[in-house]
Design an enzyme around this catalytic site. Structure first.
Site, short mmCIF file in Angstrom:
data_model
loop_
_atom_site.label_atom_id
_atom_site.label_comp_id
_atom_site.label_asym_id
_atom_site.label_seq_id
_atom_site.Cartn_x
_atom_site.Cartn_y
_atom_site.Cartn_z
N GLU A 314 0.83 -1.21 0.00
CA GLU A 314 0.00 0.00 0.00
C GLU A 314 0.87 1.26 0.00
OE1 GLU A 314 -4.19 -0.91 2.01
OE2 GLU A 314 -2.58 -0.83 3.48
N CYS A 398 -11.21 2.70 5.89
CA CYS A 398 -10.62 3.99 6.25
C CYS A 398 -10.98 5.09 5.25
CB CYS A 398 -9.10 3.86 6.37
SG CYS A 398 -8.31 3.06 4.95
N CYS A 399 -11.11 4.75 3.98
CA CYS A 399 -11.24 5.77 2.94
C CYS A 399 -12.57 6.53 2.96
CB CYS A 399 -11.01 5.15 1.56
SG CYS A 399 -9.30 4.59 1.31
#
Length: 651
Positions: A314, A398-399
């Protein structure tokens, strides 16, 4: 308990007193009202749709809120979900806080208060709060640096500060203070070592310091930064990775020169370092951040402002490795680029950081949220064969809340101020009020940016006042696609811009990318700033092999792409000729209103018998990158081939 002051007032006072390196102070989002035709609908959509999606997923579809309820019941129930899920609750609360300022909603505030009651009930008497460990693993707490206890706590603090700042309610703030005090009782100078596995607590502690005036939180944030790069992880468990470069923990922060590891962790680390440098005057951090920033922007950033090309970590791989269809480009990483570049601009007064911030904001980050407000991208590729689609939610979620809190706090990034005057960084229709000396100066900005380049600012000082107005000249106006020339315009000539006051040309100087007008201002003075909105062709350095023989299009701050929905289902079967002429038009009924780019291009067409290929010239339509994949699965490309041999069909 020490007195609490509004964050923007206290932080400003502290920074003026302690930081000789900081050039600009931010104008807090709570002091800005956004009226912008581009962003206001998005803020409203976040308030009415995105946050409702976050609430539904958080308390109905997933066990995130249920875990807090289990802790409060204290009946030996098991934790459900992932060990970092608490952070999504806190990020959603932070986004709700920002949204309540922009879009007051008693029902939404009631829901937030309900969540806060459940969070407070789940806090242990010693201040510890983390549902994963409290539900059956309490003996394992603070044994694994990679398990996000500190990360979750950091998002708790950010949410608490934001909610207190908007509502004046301090229940969540008191929870955050107790957690921070618990952490401080275990770790810090003269206590146990600790390296945050997923950075976030560093920048959050600075925010907590700013509202409480308790210096131990700043000391703790500084200490956490100093812990990195000394092998202090030895003796602790690291379940997530073997190579601590993943969390930027190979060399001390002051010695870091290259970007490594997980992209979001890196952004939060360097944002925290900038915050600490602003308050302590630590030049070592500033030099390191400049070096790392150059490594990111000069060698490891996409044309969309996205970062983190590799899905395996990531994050970052090797210099100039920027694949398009396989690009990871996490939405959270683009959000982090906005955070970090804002801090770098505040410290230096250099507009190049806002250039990068704007690129990430309008392209890499905005792409993460659908036009409907309830679908999301986790990763943001720059090419697709049609398999990509926007999702309702993610296991690691999270996004959605991260893009919601960024959009809702957009007012943080528009203006700045200094002892000498007013700074205009982003061109977003809005109003705010400055205090210059003893004079209050209301300012309003009107614009249809990014669709056109006309910007009008009206100043209304209570009495005549002399000060400077700093107007950012975007790099794309003066012929610079991105700092460092990783990507450059084929035509590097500078474009002209117009700057008028009350309809007449005025003298101005240019410094660090700002046009500076120094004059005595009176009520009703108007500044007209006209930026050219030309379609520009961009090419990459030869080291970026994935973009070799290809060209991208940009107009204003927006990067464009070609999507199948506008081009008979095709986006890979044509070339962009070097001699192509571009036409633009605003389509009010397309994708909630966008300016499209059209050009004639040779396309490859498979003959009906399937035995041959013919060339046919067709009109191609390009749309802003952020708007793609809002009409279902579609092929898409940002980097367009210049030669027939580079075309790929039958995708």
């Amino acid at each position: 308990m020490k007195p609490i002051l509004p964050l923007f007032l206290l932080l400003s006072t502290l920074l003026h007193a302690q930081s000789p390196t900081r050039k600009i102070e931010p104008v807090n989002f709570s002091q800005v009202t956004i009226t912008d035709s581009f962003w206001k609908p998005t803020l409203d959509k976040v308030a009415t749709t995105t946050l409702q999606a976050c609430i539904y997923q958080t308390e109905v579809k997933t066990p995130r809120i249920r875990n807090f309820e289990k802790v409060a019941r204290n009946k030996n129930e098991k934790h459900e979900g992932i060990f970092y899920d608490d952070s999504d609750v806190f990020k959603a609360l932070e986004a709700i806080a920002y949204s309540l300022k922009n879009h007051p909603n008693p029902e939404l505030e009631k829901k937030a208060d309900e969540w806060i009651d459940k969070i407070a009930a789940a806090q242990l008497p010693d201040g510890y709060i983390n549902t994963y460990y409290t539900l059956g693993r309490l003996n394992e707490r603070w044994t694994d640096m990679s398990m996000h206890e500190d990360y979750n706590g950091g998002h708790l603090i950010e949410a608490a500060v934001a909610y207190y700042q908007v509502t004046g309610k301090r229940k969540l703030l008191d929870v955050a203070i107790r957690f921070a005090d618990h952490f401080d009782s275990l770790f810090g100078p003269g206590k146990k070592h600790w390296v945050t596995g997923h950075q976030e607590l560093e920048l959050a502690l600075v925010k907590l310091y700013s509202v409480t005036q308790d210096k131990k939180y700043l000391t703790l944030a500084h200490w956490l930064l100093e812990e990195r790069g000394h092998k202090y992880a030895k003796g602790y468990t690291w379940t997530e990775w073997k190579d601590t470069a993943y969390a930027q923990d190979v060399v001390p922060v002051r010695e870091q020169k290259e970007i490594t590891g997980h992209a979001v962790r890196a952004m939060y680390l360097y944002t925290g370092a900038a915050d600490v440098a602003a308050l302590t005057g630590d030049e070592g951090y500033m030099k390191a951040m400049q070096a790392v920033w150059e490594d990111v922007v000069f060698r490891n950033m996409y044309i969309t402002g996205g970062i983190g090309s590799s899905g395996s970590n990531e994050g970052f791989s090797t210099d100039y490795d920027l694949p398009n269809e396989q690009a990871y480009c996490e939405t959270c990483a683009s959000v982090g680029m906005v955070f970090w570049n804002q801090r770098m601009n505040l410290l230096t007064g250099n507009s190049q950081f806002i250039d990068v911030l704007e690129r990430s904001l309008y392209n890499g980050a905005r792409d993460g949220l659908s036009l409907s407000g309830d679908r999301f991208f986790y990763g943001n590729p720059l090419a697709s064969d049609g398999r990509h689609y926007r999702r309702e939610w993610f296991g690691t979620a999270c996004c959605p809340a991260n893009i919601a809190r960024l959009v809702s706090s957009l007012g943080d990034y528009i203006y700045g101020y200094s002892k000498t005057g007013i700074w205009v960084n982003l061109f977003i229709g809005s109003t705010t009020t400055f205090t210059i000396g003893k004079t209050t100066v209301p300012v309003s900005m009107e614009t249809n940016y990014p669709w056109d380049g006309s910007v009008k600012l009206t100043v209304n000082p209570a009495t005549k006042a002399r000060f400077k107005m700093y107007l950012r000249i975007p790099g794309w106006v003066v012929g610079e696609a991105v700092p460092g020339d990783l990507f450059h315009f084929e035509d590097k000539k500078k474009s002209d811009f117009t700057l008028l006051v009350n309809g007449k040309p005025v003298p101005y100087t240019v410094e660090n990318g700002y046009a500076i007008v120094d004059r005595t201002w009176k009520k009703g003075d108007q500044v007209q700033f006209e930026l050219p909105m030309e379609v520009k062709r961009i090419v990459a350095r030869p080291e970026v092999k994935q973009d070799e023989g290809r060209v991208a299009l940009q107009r204003g701050p927006l990067v464009y792409c070609v999507e199948g929905a506008d081009n008979e289902g095709q986006a890979w079967n044509f070339i962009l000729p070097d001699h192509a002429k571009f036409q633009t038009s605003f389509q009010k009924d397309l994708l909630e209103g966008i300016t499209t780019i059209q050009f004639e291009a040779p396309t490859l067409q498979i003959a009906p018998d399937g035995q041959s290929i013919r060339t046919e010239t067709k009109q191609i339509t390009a749309i802003p990158y952020y708007a793609w994949c809002n009409r279902g699965k579609n092929p898409m490309q940002v980097w367009l081939p210049r030669k027939i041999t580079d075309i790929k069909i039958n995708r």
